[in-house]
Design a protein around this motif. Structure first.
Motif, short mmCIF file in Angstrom:
data_model
loop_
_atom_site.label_atom_id
_atom_site.label_comp_id
_atom_site.label_asym_id
_atom_site.label_seq_id
_atom_site.Cartn_x
_atom_site.Cartn_y
_atom_site.Cartn_z
N ALA A 136 0.82 -1.21 0.00
CA ALA A 136 0.00 0.00 0.00
C ALA A 136 0.86 1.27 0.00
CB ALA A 136 -0.93 -0.01 1.20
N ALA A 137 2.10 1.15 0.47
CA ALA A 137 2.96 2.34 0.56
C ALA A 137 3.72 2.62 -0.74
CB ALA A 137 3.95 2.17 1.71
N LEU A 138 3.56 1.77 -1.75
CA LEU A 138 4.30 1.95 -3.00
C LEU A 138 3.52 2.81 -3.99
CD1 LEU A 138 5.68 -1.63 -3.78
CD2 LEU A 138 6.70 0.16 -2.38
N SER A 139 4.25 3.38 -4.94
CA SER A 139 3.60 4.12 -6.03
C SER A 139 3.08 3.12 -7.07
CB SER A 139 4.60 5.05 -6.69
OG SER A 139 5.52 4.30 -7.45
N GLY A 140 2.24 3.63 -7.97
CA GLY A 140 1.65 2.75 -8.99
C GLY A 140 2.71 2.04 -9.83
N GLY A 141 3.74 2.78 -10.22
CA GLY A 141 4.79 2.19 -11.04
C GLY A 141 5.56 1.13 -10.29
N GLN A 142 5.82 1.40 -9.01
CA GLN A 142 6.53 0.41 -8.20
C GLN A 142 5.70 -0.86 -8.04
OE1 GLN A 142 7.15 2.99 -4.83
NE2 GLN A 142 9.32 3.28 -5.32
N VAL A 143 4.38 -0.70 -7.83
CA VAL A 143 3.51 -1.87 -7.69
C VAL A 143 3.59 -2.72 -8.95
CG1 VAL A 143 1.12 -2.63 -7.50
CG2 VAL A 143 1.94 -0.79 -6.05
N ARG A 144 3.58 -2.05 -10.10
CA ARG A 144 3.65 -2.79 -11.36
C ARG A 144 4.95 -3.58 -11.45
NH1 ARG A 144 -0.77 -4.43 -12.97
NH2 ARG A 144 -2.06 -3.04 -14.16
N ARG A 145 6.04 -2.96 -11.03
CA ARG A 145 7.33 -3.66 -11.10
C ARG A 145 7.31 -4.87 -10.16
NH1 ARG A 145 10.18 1.71 -10.32
NH2 ARG A 145 11.83 0.59 -9.25
N VAL A 146 6.71 -4.70 -9.01
CA VAL A 146 6.62 -5.85 -8.10
C VAL A 146 5.77 -6.94 -8.74
CG1 VAL A 146 5.82 -6.68 -5.85
CG2 VAL A 146 6.86 -4.42 -6.05
N GLU A 147 4.70 -6.53 -9.43
CA GLU A 147 3.84 -7.54 -10.07
C GLU A 147 4.59 -8.30 -11.15
OE1 GLU A 147 -0.72 -6.41 -9.40
OE2 GLU A 147 0.21 -5.29 -11.03
N VAL A 148 5.46 -7.59 -11.86
CA VAL A 148 6.28 -8.28 -12.87
C VAL A 148 7.22 -9.26 -12.15
CG1 VAL A 148 8.07 -8.00 -14.62
CG2 VAL A 148 6.15 -6.39 -14.55
N ALA A 149 7.84 -8.79 -11.08
CA ALA A 149 8.75 -9.67 -10.33
C ALA A 149 8.00 -10.89 -9.82
CB ALA A 149 9.36 -8.89 -9.16
N ARG A 150 6.81 -10.66 -9.31
CA ARG A 150 6.03 -11.77 -8.77
C ARG A 150 5.65 -12.75 -9.87
NH1 ARG A 150 -0.01 -11.50 -6.62
NH2 ARG A 150 -0.20 -10.87 -8.79
N ALA A 151 5.29 -12.22 -11.04
CA ALA A 151 4.88 -13.10 -12.13
C ALA A 151 6.04 -13.99 -12.59
CB ALA A 151 4.36 -12.26 -13.30
N LEU A 152 7.28 -13.55 -12.31
CA LEU A 152 8.45 -14.31 -12.77
C LEU A 152 8.93 -15.31 -11.73
CD1 LEU A 152 10.46 -11.35 -14.29
CD2 LEU A 152 9.41 -13.22 -15.57
N LEU A 153 8.35 -15.24 -10.54
CA LEU A 153 8.86 -15.98 -9.39
C LEU A 153 8.99 -17.48 -9.63
CD1 LEU A 153 9.75 -15.36 -6.53
CD2 LEU A 153 7.39 -15.55 -5.80
N HIS A 154 8.05 -18.04 -10.35
CA HIS A 154 8.08 -19.49 -10.56
C HIS A 154 8.76 -19.87 -11.87
CE1 HIS A 154 4.41 -17.78 -12.20
NE2 HIS A 154 4.37 -18.78 -13.05
N GLY A 155 9.50 -18.91 -12.45
CA GLY A 155 10.26 -19.21 -13.65
C GLY A 155 9.41 -19.58 -14.85
N PRO A 156 8.43 -18.74 -15.21
CA PRO A 156 7.55 -19.08 -16.33
C PRO A 156 8.26 -18.91 -17.67
CG PRO A 156 7.06 -16.87 -15.57
CD PRO A 156 8.09 -17.42 -14.64
N GLN A 157 7.78 -19.64 -18.68
CA GLN A 157 8.33 -19.47 -20.03
C GLN A 157 7.57 -18.38 -20.77
OE1 GLN A 157 7.81 -23.48 -21.26
NE2 GLN A 157 9.77 -24.12 -20.45
N LEU A 158 6.35 -18.13 -20.31
CA LEU A 158 5.49 -17.15 -20.98
C LEU A 158 5.02 -16.12 -19.96
CD1 LEU A 158 3.68 -16.28 -23.43
CD2 LEU A 158 1.94 -17.81 -22.50
N LEU A 159 5.22 -14.86 -20.30
CA LEU A 159 4.76 -13.78 -19.41
C LEU A 159 3.65 -13.02 -20.12
CD1 LEU A 159 5.24 -12.21 -16.77
CD2 LEU A 159 6.95 -10.86 -17.96
N LEU A 160 2.48 -12.98 -19.49
CA LEU A 160 1.34 -12.26 -20.06
C LEU A 160 1.18 -10.94 -19.31
CD1 LEU A 160 -1.28 -15.17 -20.03
CD2 LEU A 160 0.08 -14.42 -21.99
N LEU A 161 1.08 -9.85 -20.03
CA LEU A 161 0.85 -8.57 -19.38
C LEU A 161 -0.34 -7.90 -20.04
CD1 LEU A 161 4.31 -8.72 -19.96
CD2 LEU A 161 4.07 -7.21 -18.00
N ASP A 162 -1.36 -7.61 -19.23
CA ASP A 162 -2.59 -7.02 -19.76
C ASP A 162 -2.58 -5.53 -19.45
OD1 ASP A 162 -5.04 -6.55 -20.78
OD2 ASP A 162 -6.16 -7.76 -19.33
#
Lengths: 246, 279
Positions: A136-162
């Protein structure tokens, strides 16, 4: 060479009641490529993402992730996908590390490994020093970066960004775009990037134009625009005025 | 960034246990964070016990009835019903959080996990129930000082009863959450589910008394699954098993959990028909 593409969508049709949201959609995302899915709001981008991630069931056609059919083998398919949804999906009350740990657990990754991978990814998106801060203390851009990091956590071969840059300011948008392009170039992740913003697409990107549920064009962005501005080519093809880029 | 390991190795039972622990952990974290929620959950039944029960004690005479072997004070009678009330609120609150998660998009995080949906929903249900059972014991501990003192073994015997009742009420909530699109609609459900379930049951008055005043009400209470959750807990607290109630509670829990799993299944359920979570 014979390895199946990161994503192969074939003849997918999907309707909500009488409204056809997707009509015979086919596209593929080769391994390690950046593919842009361009369409105005309501084109069917989010519906397509929901089908790929099995939030809806694809009743007709087939969707395969690295060769795994999402209907017949949803587990192996989902294990290879990382998603950044249009709506924010982190728990705002939990810290970055706690969010990462929760996501890792949902993919069967234990605590120690989750911490190691999570910290490496948070460092990669430049937010490791905020690891114990609530989202909650992060800016919108920072949240997005965390979401990208989180999406990569399990080592996916395909990254979907909507539409990952919607609502971000110019600098934050640039950061997210750079980050994702680096992932493609350096780590070989395949990316499907849904957007309605033309300036996020480069001439050499693979491009799929989706309009009113139909794929109107496929190829590189340069082929599509044929030397003209991408926006002009899009208007000429769809007759729809694009939304102004933020 | 392809992972160093094949994801298939994480999809086995060890991975499932990790996912289960993660879901329980998140539920516990959320609960710990909302201290006022815990207080509310504890104060609500205590208000009933301290004030309502004290007032009613004078009005309502109870005859000796199983599982009690002697005349009991109204406070003693009402305690199992208040435990069930805690579980009822917890079950509904947990499903409220599902609706909230769906609105914020957090639900997607859960549903795109590679584990089967029945497993994820089951884990969520168990996590919510665990939090509810914990609240019940906190309430029973305070009630002990109010001279509501079932036999010590009863506290142990009540555990499976509380778990079963919690699972049943949580499963009902889970099913409701799949059918509700927005948080605003949920307020209505609270009124139409929580209050009728609680009042038209054996929580506050024995069914035989109900029968004396209204046959119809008695019939309604008799088909209300909440009544059986209350009776199951009541008997268990006095170290007895009410097999019929146990059967009803287990059956209703299984039915609603099954219905929720179908409702959340992308190919069959309401989500597919209604345009999906968060849309």
């Amino acid at each position: 060479m014979s390895a199946p593409p990161a994503l192969a969508v074939e003849n997918v049709t999907h309707a909500f009641g009488k409204v056809t949201a997707l009509d015979q959609v086919s596209l593929d995302v080769p391994r390690g490529s950046f593919t842009a899915l361009l369409g105005v709001n309501g084109a069917g981008k989010t519906t397509l993402f929901s089908l790929i991630t099995r939030l809806y069931d694809n009743v007709t056609g087939s969707i395969r992730v690295a060769g795994h059919d999402v209907r017949r083998a949803p587990g192996p398919a989902l294990a290879r996908i990382g998603v950044v949804f249009q709506s924010r999906a982190l728990d705002p009350g939990l810290t970055l590390r706690q969010n990462m740990a929760y996501h890792a657990a949902l993919h069967g990754i234990g605590r120690a490994e989750a911490r190691e991978r999570g910290d490496a990814l948070l460092a990669r998106v430049g937010l490791i020093e905020r690891a114990d801060t609530p989202v909650a203390a992060l800016s919108g851009g920072q949240v997005r970066r965390v979401e990208v990091a989180r999406a990569l956590l399990h080592g996916p071969q395909l990254l979907l960004l909507d539409e990952p840059t919607v609502g971000l300011d110019v600098a934050a948008r640039r950061d997210v775009v750079r980050l994702v392009r680096a992932l493609v170039a350096e780590d070989g992740v395949a990316v499907l990037w849904a957007t309605h913003l033309f300036d996020e697409i480069e001439a050499t990107d693979r491009l799929v134009v989706l309009h009113l549920g139909k794929v109107l064009a496929r190829g590189t962005a340069a082929e599509f625009s044929g030397g003209a501005a991408l926006a002009d080519a899009f208007v000429a093809m769809t007759g729809t005025a694009p939304e102004a880029a933020a | 960034m392809t992972g160093p390991d094949d994801p298939a190795t994480r999809l086995g039972w060890a991975g499932r246990m990790t996912a289960f622990r993660g879901i329980v952990w998140r539920e516990a974290l959320r609960f710990a964070r909302q201290r006022e929620r815990f207080l509310a959950a504890l104060v609500r039944p205590l208000v009933w016990l301290f004030i309502f029960a004290a007032g009613f004690r004078a009005v309502l005479g109870l005859s000796i009835q199983p599982p009690y072997q002697t005349y009991v004070l109204y406070e003693v009678y009402v305690t199992p019903g208040l435990c069930a009330m805690i579980l009822l609120f917890q079950g509904m609150q947990s499903s409220l959080s599902m609706v909230y998660d769906r609105e914020t998009g957090a639900m997607r995080t859960l549903l795109v996990s590679p584990f089967p949906r029945w497993f994820l929903l089951g884990a969520k249900l168990i996590a919510g129930t665990a939090v509810g059972v914990l609240q019940c014991y906190a309430f029973l501990a305070v009630a002990w000082f109010w001279d509501v003192r079932p036999p010590l073994g009863g506290y142990l015997a009540a555990f499976p009863a509380l778990v079963a009742a919690g699972l049943m009420l949580g499963a009902i909530g889970l099913f409701l959450s799949s059918a509700i699109r927005q948080l605003e609609n949920f307020a209505g459900v609270m009124n139409f589910v929580i209050f009728p379930m609680f009042f038209a049951s054996s929580a506050l008055y024995p069914l035989w008394r109900m029968k004396e005043s209204s046959l119809l009400l008695w019939q309604i209470c008799s088909i209300n699954p909440f009544t059986y959750a209350v009776e199951l807990i009541r008997f268990a607290l006095y170290m007895r098993i009410d097999w019929f109630s146990a059967g009803v509670v287990t059956g209703v829990a299984a039915a609603f959990l099954g219905a929720a799993i179908i409702a959340y299944d992308p190919s069959k359920g309401l989500i597919a028909r209604r345009g999906g979570p968060g849309r």
